[in-house]
Design an enzyme around this catalytic site. Structure first.
Site, mmCIF file in Angstrom:
data_model
loop_
_atom_site.group_PDB
_atom_site.id
_atom_site.type_symbol
_atom_site.label_atom_id
_atom_site.label_comp_id
_atom_site.label_asym_id
_atom_site.label_seq_id
_atom_site.Cartn_x
_atom_site.Cartn_y
_atom_site.Cartn_z
ATOM 1 N N SER A 89 44.269 113.268 3.656
ATOM 2 C CA SER A 89 45.298 112.245 3.871
ATOM 3 C C SER A 89 44.956 111.366 5.074
ATOM 4 C CB SER A 89 46.660 112.926 4.030
ATOM 5 O OG SER A 89 47.705 111.995 3.950
ATOM 6 N N ASP A 107 49.233 110.596 -7.017
ATOM 7 C CA ASP A 107 49.418 112.038 -6.778
ATOM 8 C C ASP A 107 50.810 112.367 -6.237
ATOM 9 O OD1 ASP A 107 49.329 111.082 -4.188
ATOM 10 O OD2 ASP A 107 47.527 112.175 -3.597
ATOM 11 N N HIS A 146 31.152 96.254 -9.150
ATOM 12 C CA HIS A 146 31.607 96.493 -7.780
ATOM 13 C C HIS A 146 33.052 96.033 -7.600
ATOM 14 C CE1 HIS A 146 31.349 97.200 -3.528
ATOM 15 N NE2 HIS A 146 31.647 95.943 -3.249
#
Length: 636
Positions: free
Chosen positions: A192, A464, A508
């Site tokens: 994190s 998440d 990219h």
């Protein structure tokens, strides 16, 4: 009774975590690195380090006082019984970041400072952070001096970490000490916010080491970097914590949480920002249209103004500005009886929307300056500690770090907040804003809190639960033009559900997505791997379905994959750049279980029934076979 450790020989297991990668390029013929010389350095995330009192504070009306070295973050007993005292030990001056006159707190040191935030029979498991990670290391025989934690005061901005605690000097010494102690480089595990700390360290190091020695120092002291749950473009929940408060599950009000959070200069470190805007002191000044911001030159690509939402799924904030200004918009507690809020209630509010760029460059805080007392303080910290930081403006995109082996690991496919609607609450500060709606990303679409479909630019999947997918997946831009993609079940499997795509084209700064099928009942891990685009370097991205941001460091799947990567890389017969994904069998006794349908231990190739006194159920008596070492050869 706990199961015995695995029967794999110890000399093969010493390195479960600290030797996740041991030979750059696998079996490429390069010189091997002795895994016994490697060290592991852990950089924890936001609020993941214990803070201890460094003062004597008498708490009136409470039997509990604060004495030197008493736990502050996190001691839920004192939080419940003496919340005002506890806040004095937590709060910082919002301008100069000094401690409260009555109490100061400092981060704990060593591994004990990051394992459990609030040790205890009940609170310990609930506040566990890195404890399971450390237990895995001990179970597999890792020496005590091979794992080092570098806790920090997560309340401070990067410049204050160095100014007050000399943190980055100490971090540099930690790498150099590990090298002298063990004789080899280190592996960095950052979670994190810890990834932003490590990024700042790499930039700070450029000013401490001569340019010609910079890469040499990195190669000598850092062998691999594991970015776990990295909010590379920021985290949306930072917006919520700034305007309405985020309690972290603590028994405090949202207003109190907001008051505390906004006193920390680190509150802006994970603020979302545009992927199209960068700061450079030398390079960008040659571009037309660039504008100077403090010590840096700030420049946004044309895409920032041609596309919507600064590369994010939607606008981060949609906020109603009240029709009244000044103190009528946020009356203090003493002013409430005298305040007439009818003009606010009857007036017509104006709704404004702000993108990630407008959050990170201060536009949003300037717009609400007349309506919120925190905006001036936050704007001050934003300009002083971030935009004008002499080392780095952290609120800009991060290119691949110049480290030999980079592994970016994060969870996906969970419902994640990506935008908010705010409105005045009519209450005094710090409760003067309320959330009227939230925008979530999930399964490739955007939804409101009520379930309505929202237009925008959703990613291929969702984040998440804490960090949106676009921020986590920014590290895919570090991959080269050709990427090998593998998708496999997270659980042990025989290879029948493994899918592979080789040499997938990747442009990219664009996402690369696996065009593969999936069973709705199976959790997968998807590997994106590149070992060709940068000579002598490897880059990999691992996406774990349903892996929660805060719990991913405790994931047995992640531990297993790190161990197998190590086993593959240190073995002289390794044939590929990365460990094969063709099969996954049990590695520990805990991975064996009883198959009631077949009335025997599952995975008969690896496991056998072997009762030990104290076993209380059949599954506990299923253990690895003594010949399981040979099975590891399948992963070469």
């Amino acid at each position: 009774m706990a199961k015995k450790p695995p029967l794999v020989p110890t000399h093969l297991l010493i390195g479960l975590i600290i030797a996740a990668v041991a030979v750059a390029g696998g079996g490429s013929g390069e010189g091997e690195l002795d895994y016994k010389k490697l060290s592991g350095i852990i950089i924890p995330g936001f609020a993941s380090t214990q803070l201890r009192a460094w003062s004597i504070l008498d708490c009136p009306f409470s039997p509990l006082d604060f004495n030197p070295l008493d736990l502050v973050w996190l001691d839920t007993t004192k939080l419940l019984s003496a919340v005002n005292c506890w806040l004095k030990c937590m709060l910082l001056d919002p301008y100069n970041q000094t401690d409260h006159p009555d109490c100061k707190s400092r981060p704990d040191s060593g591994l004990s400072g990051i394992t459990e935030l609030d040790p205890g029979y009940i609170t310990g498991p609930l506040s566990s952070v890195w404890k399971e990670w450390i237990k895995w290391c001990i179970e597999f025989g890792i020496e005590a001096n091979a794992i080092m934690a570098v806790p920090y005061d997560w309340r401070l901005s990067p410049s204050m970490l160095e100014e007050r605690d000399l943190y980055f000097h100490k971090l540099k010494l930690t790498f150099e000490t590990a090298y002298k102690l063990r004789g080899g480089p280190s592996l960095v595990f950052a979670h994190s916010l810890g990834n932003h700390v490590f990024r700042y360290f790499l930039e700070w190091l450029k000013l401490e080491i001569a340019p010609k020695h910079y890469i040499q120092w990195l190669d000598q002291h850092i062998h691999a970097y594991f970015a776990v749950g990295a909010p590379l473009l920021g985290a949306t929940e930072t917006v919520e914590a700034t305007l309405s408060g985020f309690t972290f599950g603590l028994p405090i009000s949202e207003g109190t949480a907001r008051l505390m959070f906004n006193s920390f200069s680190s509150s802006l470190w994970m603020m979302p920002f545009s992927k199209y805007c960068r700061s450079n002191s030398n390079y960008w000044k040659h571009f037309s249209g660039a504008r100077h911001v403090g010590n840096h030159t700030y420049h946004c690509e044309d895409k920032e103004f041609q596309s919507n939402f600064s590369g994010w799924p939607t606008n981060l904030i949609n906020i109603e500005i009240p029709s009244t200004r000044g103190f009528d918009a946020y009356p203090s507690i003493t002013e409430i009886p005298q305040s007439n809020l009818s003009s606010m209630e009857c007036g017509i509010p104006t709704q404004l929307s702000f993108s990630a760029r407008e959050m990170s460059d201060g536009t949003f805080f300037k717009a609400i300056e007349d309506y919120d007392p925190d905006s001036k303080r936050l704007l001050y910290q934003l300009e002083k500690s971030y935009i004008n930081d002499p080392v780095l403006n952290p609120l800009t995109p991060w290119d691949r770090p110049p480290i030999k082996n980079v592994f970016c690991i994060y969870g996906t496919d969970s419902k994640t907040k990506v935008g908010y609607y705010f409105a005045p609450s009519g209450k005094p500060y710090p409760d003067n804003w309320i959330i009227t709606d939230i925008i979530y990303e999930f399964e490739g679409s955007l939804y409101s809190r009520s379930g309505n479909l929202i237009e925008g630019n959703p990613g291929a999947t969702s984040g998440d639960e804490t960090v949106p997918y676009n921020s986590l997946a920014w590290c895919k831009s570090w991959l080269g033009p050709k990427v090998n993609i593998t998708r496999a079940p997270q659980s042990e499997h025989d290879g029948t559900d493994v899918q592979i795509e080789l040499n997938v084209e990747h442009h990219h700064d664009e996402d690369v997505v696996a065009n593969m099928t999936r069973s709705p009942k199976v959790k997968y891990i998807t590997y994106y791997e590149d070992s060709e685009s940068l000579p002598g370097k490897r880059t990999a991205v691992w996406e774990l379905d349903k892996a929660n941001h805060r719990n991913i460091v405790r994931s047995p799947v992640l531990m297993r994959e790190l161990w197998l990567e190590m086993w593959h890389d240190v073995h002289p017969d390794a044939k590929s750049k990365f460990v094969t994904k063709a099969k996954r069998g049990p590695l520990r006794d805990d991975d064996c279980y009883w198959d009631y349908g077949k009335a025997r231990c599952a995975w008969a190739e690896y496991c056998e029934y072997r009762y030990v006194f104290g076993d209380v159920h059949l599954g506990q008596s299923c253990r690895l076979k003594s010949t399981s070492t040979n099975q590891l050869l399948n992963y070469l």
